[in-house]
Design a protein around this motif. Structure first.
Motif, mmCIF file in Angstrom:
data_model
loop_
_atom_site.group_PDB
_atom_site.id
_atom_site.type_symbol
_atom_site.label_atom_id
_atom_site.label_comp_id
_atom_site.label_asym_id
_atom_site.label_seq_id
_atom_site.Cartn_x
_atom_site.Cartn_y
_atom_site.Cartn_z
ATOM 1 N N PRO A 205 59.279 15.396 56.618
ATOM 2 C CA PRO A 205 58.621 15.097 55.350
ATOM 3 C C PRO A 205 57.300 14.388 55.638
ATOM 4 C CG PRO A 205 60.490 13.616 55.730
ATOM 5 C CD PRO A 205 60.535 14.656 56.800
ATOM 6 N N LYS B 112 53.187 20.040 55.706
ATOM 7 C CA LYS B 112 53.577 21.436 55.432
ATOM 8 C C LYS B 112 52.897 21.968 54.161
ATOM 9 C CE LYS B 112 58.099 20.738 55.203
ATOM 10 N NZ LYS B 112 58.257 19.273 55.398
ATOM 11 N N GLY C 81 61.204 22.867 47.810
ATOM 12 C CA GLY C 81 61.064 21.578 47.127
ATOM 13 C C GLY C 81 60.399 21.768 45.764
ATOM 14 N N ARG D 89 62.010 21.175 42.117
ATOM 15 C CA ARG D 89 61.393 20.253 41.134
ATOM 16 C C ARG D 89 61.121 20.976 39.808
ATOM 17 N NH1 ARG D 89 59.681 17.937 45.936
ATOM 18 N NH2 ARG D 89 58.004 19.440 46.219
ATOM 19 N N VAL E 270 70.045 19.510 49.270
ATOM 20 C CA VAL E 270 70.814 20.219 48.252
ATOM 21 C C VAL E 270 71.689 21.242 49.016
ATOM 22 C CG1 VAL E 270 70.585 21.719 46.232
ATOM 23 C CG2 VAL E 270 68.916 19.895 46.628
ATOM 24 N N GLY F 164 59.594 24.290 53.755
ATOM 25 C CA GLY F 164 60.783 23.507 53.394
ATOM 26 C C GLY F 164 62.073 24.310 53.466
ATOM 27 N N GLN G 65 70.668 27.823 57.329
ATOM 28 C CA GLN G 65 69.618 28.354 56.446
ATOM 29 C C GLN G 65 68.689 29.295 57.208
ATOM 30 O OE1 GLN G 65 67.470 25.353 54.225
ATOM 31 N NE2 GLN G 65 69.305 24.600 53.179
ATOM 32 N N ARG H 130 51.284 9.004 49.322
ATOM 33 C CA ARG H 130 51.534 10.016 48.291
ATOM 34 C C ARG H 130 52.296 9.415 47.105
ATOM 35 N NH1 ARG H 130 54.791 15.290 50.134
ATOM 36 N NH2 ARG H 130 56.627 14.081 49.603
ATOM 37 N N ARG I 283 56.593 10.827 42.959
ATOM 38 C CA ARG I 283 57.866 11.513 43.203
ATOM 39 C C ARG I 283 58.975 10.488 43.387
ATOM 40 N NH1 ARG I 283 57.415 16.344 47.575
ATOM 41 N NH2 ARG I 283 59.349 15.359 48.241
ATOM 42 N N ARG J 222 65.190 10.517 54.527
ATOM 43 C CA ARG J 222 64.688 11.890 54.719
ATOM 44 C C ARG J 222 64.218 12.090 56.155
ATOM 45 N NH1 ARG J 222 60.449 11.529 50.287
ATOM 46 N NH2 ARG J 222 59.641 13.518 51.001
#
Ligand code: ADP
Length: 208
Positions: free
Chosen positions: A25, A29, A48, A52, A75, A104, A111, A146, A152, A163
């Protein structure tokens, strides 16, 4: 007045450039996705961002996803896959796109295998994986910066630490998976946008 001629781009879907961006994170990216999309006429697919949007839309998926995201956890894989497949299908119908940037996704080896499978079913494959490597310190600094801009819920010190540690736990199997399939490239992301892009461009220019 000079006439402005816009380039007319048609890319054959069979010859797409599908790039996976991995990295912690705050590794950049999202920023690299934007730069690469513009330079190579690609579509940006961020799980992500998709999640959102589900949260903002108040969907059932969004509501469940939020409980994981707010704690800095992933998730569950099976919840993401349909959402991803739909987004890929939508992108593949876009004839002006020359490929996809996966930002992501994948986050773990399962995955990574699921993405290969999903793409193979659509006559596609991962062309290259850029693993954007930056120090934990820089990730933390960027995410905290950020936090003041994007607001966020998961950009607070406690969740950021979670994270980053989860990223370290899962990164090696993803790296090993892509080394095995021969598409892995490590990118030094410590010096910011331009130097990072220059390394990626050098790799992509050789792929052509
Ligand atoms: P970052 O990489 O900066 O943490 P993202 O926007 O990519 O931010 O992801 C935010 C959150 O969304 C993650 O912490 C995770 O909870 C969830 N998420 C995103 N992509 C995935 C994925 N591929 N699998 C599971 N969860 C994901």
């Amino acid at each position: 007045m000079d006439e402005i001629i816009l380039p007319f781009i048609i890319c054959l879907n069979s010859n797409m450039l599908n790039i996976v961006l991995t990295g912690g994170p705050g590794s950049g990216k999202g920023t690299q996705s934007n730069v690469l999309c513009e330079a190579y006429h690609l579509r940006h697919l961020s799980t992500g961002d998709l999640l959102r949007a589900e949260i903002a839309g108040g969907t059932e998926l969004g509501q469940i996803a939020k409980s994981y995201i707010d704690k800095g956890n992933l998730v569950p894989d099976e919840m993401i896959l349909d959402m991803l497949a739909q987004a890929v299908d939508e992108v593949l119908t876009d004839k002006a796109s020359c490929g996809v940037i996966f930002d992501g996704y994948p986050r773990n080896a399962a995955q990574a295998a699921a993405l290969d499978d999903l793409l193979a079913k659509r006559g596609q494959k991962v062309s290259v994986v850029f693993d954007i490597q930056v120090s934990d310190n820089l990730m933390e600094t960027r995410l905290l910066r950020r936090a003041g801009i994007e607001n966020r819920a998961d950009d607070n010190p406690e969740v950021i630490a979670r994270r980053i540690s989860l990223y370290h736990e899962l990164a090696k199997p993803v790296e090993d998976y892509y080394k095995m399939t021969g598409v892995y490239v490590a990118i030094d992301g410590e010096d910011g946008i331009e130097p990072t892009f220059a390394q990626e461009k050098a790799v992509l220019d050789k792929l052509k």
